[in-house]
Design a protein around this motif. Sequence first.
Motif, mmCIF file in Angstrom:
data_model
loop_
_atom_site.group_PDB
_atom_site.id
_atom_site.type_symbol
_atom_site.label_atom_id
_atom_site.label_comp_id
_atom_site.label_asym_id
_atom_site.label_seq_id
_atom_site.Cartn_x
_atom_site.Cartn_y
_atom_site.Cartn_z
ATOM 1 N N UNK A 226 9.061 4.503 -2.660
ATOM 2 C CA UNK A 226 10.216 3.986 -1.940
ATOM 3 C C UNK A 226 11.556 4.439 -2.534
ATOM 4 N N UNK A 227 11.516 5.314 -3.523
ATOM 5 C CA UNK A 227 12.748 5.788 -4.137
ATOM 6 C C UNK A 227 13.646 6.462 -3.100
ATOM 7 N N UNK A 228 13.035 7.128 -2.131
ATOM 8 C CA UNK A 228 13.818 7.800 -1.091
ATOM 9 C C UNK A 228 14.614 6.823 -0.227
ATOM 10 N N UNK A 229 14.364 5.526 -0.399
ATOM 11 C CA UNK A 229 15.076 4.528 0.400
ATOM 12 C C UNK A 229 16.492 4.299 -0.094
ATOM 13 N N UNK B 177 0.868 -1.168 0.000
ATOM 14 C CA UNK B 177 0.000 0.000 0.000
ATOM 15 C C UNK B 177 0.907 1.221 0.000
ATOM 16 N N UNK B 178 0.702 2.170 -0.912
ATOM 17 C CA UNK B 178 1.607 3.326 -0.986
ATOM 18 C C UNK B 178 1.696 4.134 0.297
ATOM 19 N N UNK B 179 0.666 4.079 1.133
ATOM 20 C CA UNK B 179 0.708 4.853 2.371
ATOM 21 C C UNK B 179 1.569 4.174 3.444
ATOM 22 N N UNK B 180 2.122 3.023 3.110
ATOM 23 C CA UNK B 180 3.017 2.337 4.047
ATOM 24 C C UNK B 180 4.468 2.762 3.865
ATOM 25 N N UNK B 181 4.748 3.617 2.894
ATOM 26 C CA UNK B 181 6.132 3.927 2.538
ATOM 27 C C UNK B 181 6.941 4.450 3.719
ATOM 28 N N UNK B 182 6.405 5.389 4.470
ATOM 29 C CA UNK B 182 7.178 5.974 5.570
ATOM 30 C C UNK B 182 7.502 4.938 6.636
ATOM 31 N N UNK B 183 6.584 4.034 6.894
ATOM 32 C CA UNK B 183 6.843 2.982 7.877
ATOM 33 C C UNK B 183 7.971 2.070 7.401
ATOM 34 N N UNK B 184 7.997 1.769 6.111
ATOM 35 C CA UNK B 184 9.044 0.909 5.565
ATOM 36 C C UNK B 184 10.394 1.630 5.601
ATOM 37 N N UNK B 185 10.404 2.905 5.248
ATOM 38 C CA UNK B 185 11.651 3.670 5.298
ATOM 39 C C UNK B 185 12.223 3.670 6.717
ATOM 40 N N UNK B 186 11.357 3.822 7.707
ATOM 41 C CA UNK B 186 11.807 3.780 9.095
ATOM 42 C C UNK B 186 12.277 2.378 9.468
ATOM 43 N N UNK B 187 11.597 1.352 8.963
ATOM 44 C CA UNK B 187 11.947 -0.025 9.276
ATOM 45 C C UNK B 187 13.309 -0.440 8.763
ATOM 46 N N UNK B 188 13.826 0.264 7.760
ATOM 47 C CA UNK B 188 15.156 -0.054 7.238
ATOM 48 C C UNK B 188 16.251 0.168 8.277
ATOM 49 N N UNK B 189 15.964 0.978 9.284
ATOM 50 C CA UNK B 189 16.950 1.227 10.346
ATOM 51 C C UNK B 189 16.501 0.633 11.674
ATOM 52 N N UNK B 190 15.571 -0.306 11.636
ATOM 53 C CA UNK B 190 15.081 -0.952 12.855
ATOM 54 C C UNK B 190 16.221 -1.675 13.573
ATOM 55 N N UNK B 191 16.111 -1.801 14.888
ATOM 56 C CA UNK B 191 17.150 -2.488 15.654
ATOM 57 C C UNK B 191 17.193 -3.981 15.365
ATOM 58 N N UNK C 187 19.397 5.831 -0.378
ATOM 59 C CA UNK C 187 20.555 6.135 0.464
ATOM 60 C C UNK C 187 20.675 5.198 1.646
ATOM 61 N N UNK C 188 19.553 4.956 2.304
ATOM 62 C CA UNK C 188 19.569 4.057 3.463
ATOM 63 C C UNK C 188 19.898 2.636 3.037
ATOM 64 N N UNK C 189 19.302 2.207 1.935
ATOM 65 C CA UNK C 189 19.564 0.856 1.444
ATOM 66 C C UNK C 189 21.039 0.680 1.121
ATOM 67 N N UNK C 190 21.635 1.662 0.480
ATOM 68 C CA UNK C 190 23.060 1.546 0.142
ATOM 69 C C UNK C 190 23.915 1.448 1.410
#
Length: 202
Positions: free
Chosen positions: A127-130, A93-107, A132-135
């Motif tokens: 998710x294009x904004x991901x 769901x496109x409205x989940x994007x911010x949660x996923x971006x935050x989850x990339x740095x989850x503990x 930098x974090x993904x790299x």
Amino acid sequence: MDRSQRGYWDVSLPAAPEGGQAARLTAAVGQVGGPQLADWAVRLLTGRAQPGDPGDPDIALIRGEASHLDPELALDPHLSRWLGARVLRYHWHPRAAQAVLAGLTDESPAVRQACCRIVAAQGAPELVDAAGTVESLLGDPEPRVRSAAALALGEVGGERAATALQGLLMDPDSVLAEAAEEALERLAERHGRPDLRAEPEY
């Protein structure tokens, strides 16, 4: 879900894909509704919902039988966040994007890996904004996260991401090296740059 939020989540959602999770997600959508399932998954991923919360479905609806879980994962205190991410991997769901971006740095490495897999599976514009974090996750201490990050970078990385991926082609971790090669193939396809592909070994 609060009635005032129904419109926020009310968009057309893709059908669950073929595979091991398809039947479970189809049942979950049938029981709680597509938008409601996405909302619940996001709340689980962000820690705003916990299994057993009043008004939410039984967690077994998306977890399945606890006995079928990997024993190590079953004991992970972050299991509910991982389950939320797993739903979104197959039921985007496109409205989940911010949660996923935050989850990339989850503990939790399991949650970071799952969020990388969402990026790789969806390749969604949100998710294009991901990138930098993904790299940055190519240097994660967990091998499974590094491999998932490489595949995700193939979906959201720019042409310059090829340099980081090429540096992994000879990595001792063969899974990571193969993921980097696959990601380079995807980068070359997305950007119309055949020269970004991994060079043959011979």
